[in-house]
Each structure stands twice: as C-alpha cells, then as structure tokens.
Write a protein that holds these residues in place. Structure first.
Motif, PDB file in Angstrom:
ATOM      1  N   ILE B  99      10.596  60.953  41.165  1.00 39.41           N
ATOM      2  CA  ILE B  99      10.704  60.991  42.633  1.00 39.41           C
ATOM      3  C   ILE B  99      12.156  60.721  43.024  1.00 39.41           C
ATOM      4  CG2 ILE B  99      10.031  59.872  44.812  1.00 39.41           C
ATOM      5  CD1 ILE B  99       7.275  59.280  43.527  1.00 39.41           C
ATOM      6  N   GLY B 100      12.752  59.719  42.363  1.00 41.08           N
ATOM      7  CA  GLY B 100      14.164  59.415  42.615  1.00 41.08           C
ATOM      8  C   GLY B 100      15.048  60.620  42.326  1.00 41.08           C
ATOM      9  N   ASP B 101      14.764  61.321  41.227  1.00 38.02           N
ATOM     10  CA  ASP B 101      15.523  62.533  40.879  1.00 38.02           C
ATOM     11  C   ASP B 101      15.419  63.591  41.971  1.00 38.02           C
ATOM     12  OD1 ASP B 101      16.447  61.683  38.462  1.00 38.02           O
ATOM     13  OD2 ASP B 101      15.039  62.844  37.249  1.00 38.02           O
ATOM     14  N   GLU B 102      14.203  63.782  42.480  1.00 45.53           N
ATOM     15  CA  GLU B 102      14.004  64.803  43.519  1.00 45.53           C
ATOM     16  C   GLU B 102      14.758  64.397  44.791  1.00 45.53           C
ATOM     17  OE1 GLU B 102      12.642  67.668  42.862  1.00 45.53           O
ATOM     18  OE2 GLU B 102      11.581  67.231  41.005  1.00 45.53           O
ATOM     19  N   ALA B 103      14.726  63.090  45.112  1.00 41.96           N
ATOM     20  CA  ALA B 103      15.467  62.608  46.294  1.00 41.96           C
ATOM     21  C   ALA B 103      16.960  62.875  46.098  1.00 41.96           C
ATOM     22  CB  ALA B 103      15.204  61.124  46.515  1.00 41.96           C
ATOM     23  N   GLU B 104      17.432  62.644  44.883  1.00 40.37           N
ATOM     24  CA  GLU B 104      18.845  62.882  44.598  1.00 40.37           C
ATOM     25  C   GLU B 104      19.171  64.380  44.750  1.00 40.37           C
ATOM     26  OE1 GLU B 104      20.251  62.114  40.634  1.00 40.37           O
ATOM     27  OE2 GLU B 104      22.304  62.546  41.293  1.00 40.37           O
ATOM     28  N   LYS B 105      18.256  65.229  44.271  1.00 38.67           N
ATOM     29  CA  LYS B 105      18.478  66.675  44.415  1.00 38.67           C
ATOM     30  C   LYS B 105      18.568  67.062  45.891  1.00 38.67           C
ATOM     31  CE  LYS B 105      15.924  68.158  40.380  1.00 38.67           C
ATOM     32  NZ  LYS B 105      14.589  68.641  39.998  1.00 38.67           N
ATOM     33  N   ILE B 106      17.676  66.495  46.699  1.00 36.61           N
ATOM     34  CA  ILE B 106      17.710  66.789  48.146  1.00 36.61           C
ATOM     35  C   ILE B 106      19.053  66.352  48.720  1.00 36.61           C
ATOM     36  CG2 ILE B 106      16.682  66.208  50.401  1.00 36.61           C
ATOM     37  CD1 ILE B 106      13.953  65.943  48.932  1.00 36.61           C
ATOM     38  N   ALA B 107      19.523  65.175  48.305  1.00 40.15           N
ATOM     39  CA  ALA B 107      20.811  64.673  48.796  1.00 40.15           C
ATOM     40  C   ALA B 107      21.944  65.620  48.403  1.00 40.15           C
ATOM     41  CB  ALA B 107      21.070  63.276  48.239  1.00 40.15           C
ATOM     42  N   ARG B 108      21.905  66.100  47.157  1.00 38.80           N
ATOM     43  CA  ARG B 108      22.961  67.012  46.698  1.00 38.80           C
ATOM     44  C   ARG B 108      22.908  68.343  47.467  1.00 38.80           C
ATOM     45  NH1 ARG B 108      25.705  65.129  42.207  1.00 38.80           N
ATOM     46  NH2 ARG B 108      24.606  63.488  41.056  1.00 38.80           N
ATOM     47  N   MET B 109      21.683  68.775  47.803  1.00 39.19           N
ATOM     48  CA  MET B 109      21.575  70.003  48.596  1.00 39.19           C
ATOM     49  C   MET B 109      22.093  69.760  50.010  1.00 39.19           C
ATOM     50  SD  MET B 109      18.188  71.928  47.129  1.00 39.19           S
ATOM     51  CE  MET B 109      17.214  70.548  46.532  1.00 39.19           C
TER      52      MET B 109
END
Lengths: 235, 235
Positions: B99-109
């Motif tokens: 979940i943390g990884d996906e949140a990080e991906k959203i942040a990078r996008m």
C-alpha cells in the motif's frame, strides 16, 4: 515430540514436502504464464478457460501451503535455516499466487481482444519479448529456490531492471500510437494493461529471488540497492 | 523457556508489541495515502518528498516486523490464536508495505503532472472519491485488526467490489475523454495509473480484512465468494 529435528525423519520429510510443493505450485504458475502469453496471439478460448481453471488450483495450493507451514511451526518449533525456509515459503506462496492472478488477468484481456483487432495488434513483438523475459525471471527464481542458488536469484533482480525498461519503452510507443490514431485507444490500453501485468510478474519474481537470498544467507535484502543485494548474495 | 505462554509475561508483551507495531506501520501508510491524494491536487513538492521518505520507514518496519515474528516463532513456539496472530502479521506487513508503494507511486505521478495540466485534470472528482474510499478501506482493515472485528473486515471485502466498479467507471470515462481529445492521452494515462494504484490499495485492504477473519475465526477466507466470507466471518 522433540525439538532436535535432526533426529526426526518425519520433520525432515515435512520440510521436503514444503519445498517440493512450492516447486509444484511454481510449475503450475509458469504454465499459466506460458499459456496466457500464447492466448494473446492465438485467442484459443479453451486455453483461456484452462488458465482460469488453473488459477483455482494455484489459490488452493496457497492456502494449503500456509496451513502446512503453520502446522510445522506449531509442531516443530523450527529454528535457524528451517525457520528461514518456512518464512521464505510463507512469503513466496503469496507472490506465486499473485503471478497466477496476473496471468489470469492477461488471459481475460486476451479474451476481450477481437479477432479483427488481433491482426493489427500494436507492439506485439515487444509484448512477446516482455512476456518471455518475465517468464524467464519466474523460472529462474524457482530454480534459485530449488538449488538454493543466490547468484541466479541476483540475476532475477538485475533482469527486473531490464523488464521495467521494456515496460516504459512499450508505454511510450503505445502513447505515440494512440495519438496518431485515436481509434486504437481501447486496444492500446488493453496492451498497456498486459504490459503492466508482465511488469508486476517481474516484481514478484524479484521478491522470490530476495527470499532465496534471505533463506541461504540469512540476510534480508528487500528494499536495498542492487549493489548491496549483489554483495549480500555473494558474501 | 516455557511453552506455556500464559505464565510468560515477556511472551505476552512480545505479542502486544507485534500488534501495536502493525498499527503503527498502518498509521504511517494511512498518512502516506492521505498525503498522496492531497499531492495530486496541490502538487506540494515537499509533501511528495515526505511521502517518499516515509516509504523508507515503512520498508524498514516491514523488515523489522518479520524479524520480530521469526524471533517469536523460534523462542516461543506459538500455537493456536498466537500462531494465527503471527501468521496474519507476516502476511499483513507485506500488504501494508505494498500500500505504501502504491501511495509512493501516486506521489511520483503527482510530481509528473504539470501545473497547467493540473487545472484541467480530467475526472478529478471521481479520483478523489476513489481515493477516499480506498483510504476508508485501509483504515477499516486496520481498525478490524485492532479490535478483532470480523464484521468491519467483511465490510472491507464488500467495499472492494464498489471500488472496482468505480475504477471501471473512471476507465470508461477516460477512454472517451482521450478519444475526444487525443492531446489529453498522456495526462489521462497518468490518471488511469493513479486509479489503478487506488484499486490495488483496495485489494491489499481486503487481504488484511481476510487475515483478520482468519485470526479471529481460524478460517482461511481467501479466494472464497463474498457470501462464503460473510458466513465464515459471522459464524
């Protein structure tokens, strides 16, 4: 019951069963992937149904393996290498199950692509190459698990970088393709999702490789740089 | 060392530490998600850097928790409910980390979306709604874990169906949007990946809910229908 497992043949047999079940589950998942990639080209409906049916077997194996591991923990109090094996297996079966899920998603997408579209499917060569690389990674990670081979496990981590690059390349090409001909947007999106599924399969194979390094070297190499992983795996 | 854990205060304290660490990790992941969704609108660069920095803490917690669980297995030979707790935690931390990884991906996008694009970002209301639902699901799954509440865990599984529907709705709308104005293809794809990340976060929250039902009821409800899950959770 004894905690001295070296005197317990049943305990050794249980651990051996766990190991061989992981490889059996892995073989099934490999087959799902192979069929899913084939289904993209051939649109063979019975192949697609087979992949979906296999997914139920993979799911059942995941549940069974976790039960088996719980049982061993409760009965045997595993320590050191035996405990690392159990921990690695509990993590590995989750990744294998997710690889199966991604293969199933690819199969379902294959089903959506009409025969007309299939003939003009954009970037198919590249998808095929990505699929072959992802499949090689899954095979290598299982091979590393079977032979406790950290150098093969390390190779999987290296290949994951290549797979990610391939994914970004396909994505860029498909964006251009969609812009040039907006009628291809729906189809191109399907292909992007297939590529994304393959990219995730690579992540799962990499995870399995990391568990192998943990199992053999006792070092947790998740979230470390590739350099650090290579060092830990070869020490 | 004794296998009768009810007489061991240290053992009880260890299990309590594991439980509270999961919730701490969960709190951190919730915050990452909240910030990631905010970052999409505000494009606050320092917020984005914060999410990426927090991801390292989440990763470290995952490794630490697995170590802690291994240690308890080796020292305490957990059985019954204690063993189910350990197994549930070993699985849960993986989902929290993802979940943390996906949140990080959203942040990078969020970082990639230019200020000009942000003003005309398509389907933002819908993404926000998806984000709120996914965040609610993560919170509910952690709440279910904290209170051993199977009815909340079941609700998360129900909500996952709604979240998947929302995802498909956004996808359809964005396809239309891209077709009408091919210049929006790149931006729309970013939004699709954000929606996909949120959809996956929902899957992870659902997984955590399933581990809670396993922990409380001793029944493995992965891969069963929603009806069967509801029955097992309420029995």
């Amino acid at each position: 019951m004894t905690n001295d497992h070296h005197t317990s043949k049943q305990y050794d047999a249980d651990l051996e069963t766990v190991r061989s079940r992981v490889l059996q589950m892995g073989g099934l998942v490999e087959q799902q992937m192979l069929r899913a990639i084939d289904a993209l080209v051939t649109c063979n409906r019975s192949l697609i149904e087979q992949i979906i049916a296999d997914d139920r077997r993979v799911n059942a194996l995941e549940v069974e393996m976790d039960e088996m591991c719980s049982h061993i923990i409760a009965r045997r109090q595993p320590a050191a290498g035996d405990l690392r094996l159990i921990m690695a297996v509990v993590k590995t079966v989750t990744d294998l199950e997710r690889i199966g899920d991604e293969a199933e998603k690819i199969a379902r997408m294959a089903k959506l692509i009409s025969d007309g579209d299939r003939l003009q499917m954009p970037r198919f060569t590249e998808i095929r190459r990505m699929g072959d690389l992802a499949l090689d990674m899954v095979r290598a990670s299982l091979d590393a698990f079977a032979r406790l081979d950290t150098s093969t496990a390390t190779q999987v981590a290296r290949d994951d970088i290549r797979l990610d690059d391939e994914f970004r390349g396909i994505l860029r090409q498909l964006i251009t393709f969609m812009m040039e001909d907006p009628r291809t947007i729906s189809l191109s999106l399907e292909i992007i999702f297939v590529a994304k599924a393959l990219e995730r399969i690579g992540d799962h194979a990499k995870n399995i490789g990391e568990y192998v390094i943990y199992l053999v070297k006792g070092k947790d190499v998740r979230h470390v740089s590739l350099d650090a992983l290579e060092r830990d795996a070869s020490e």
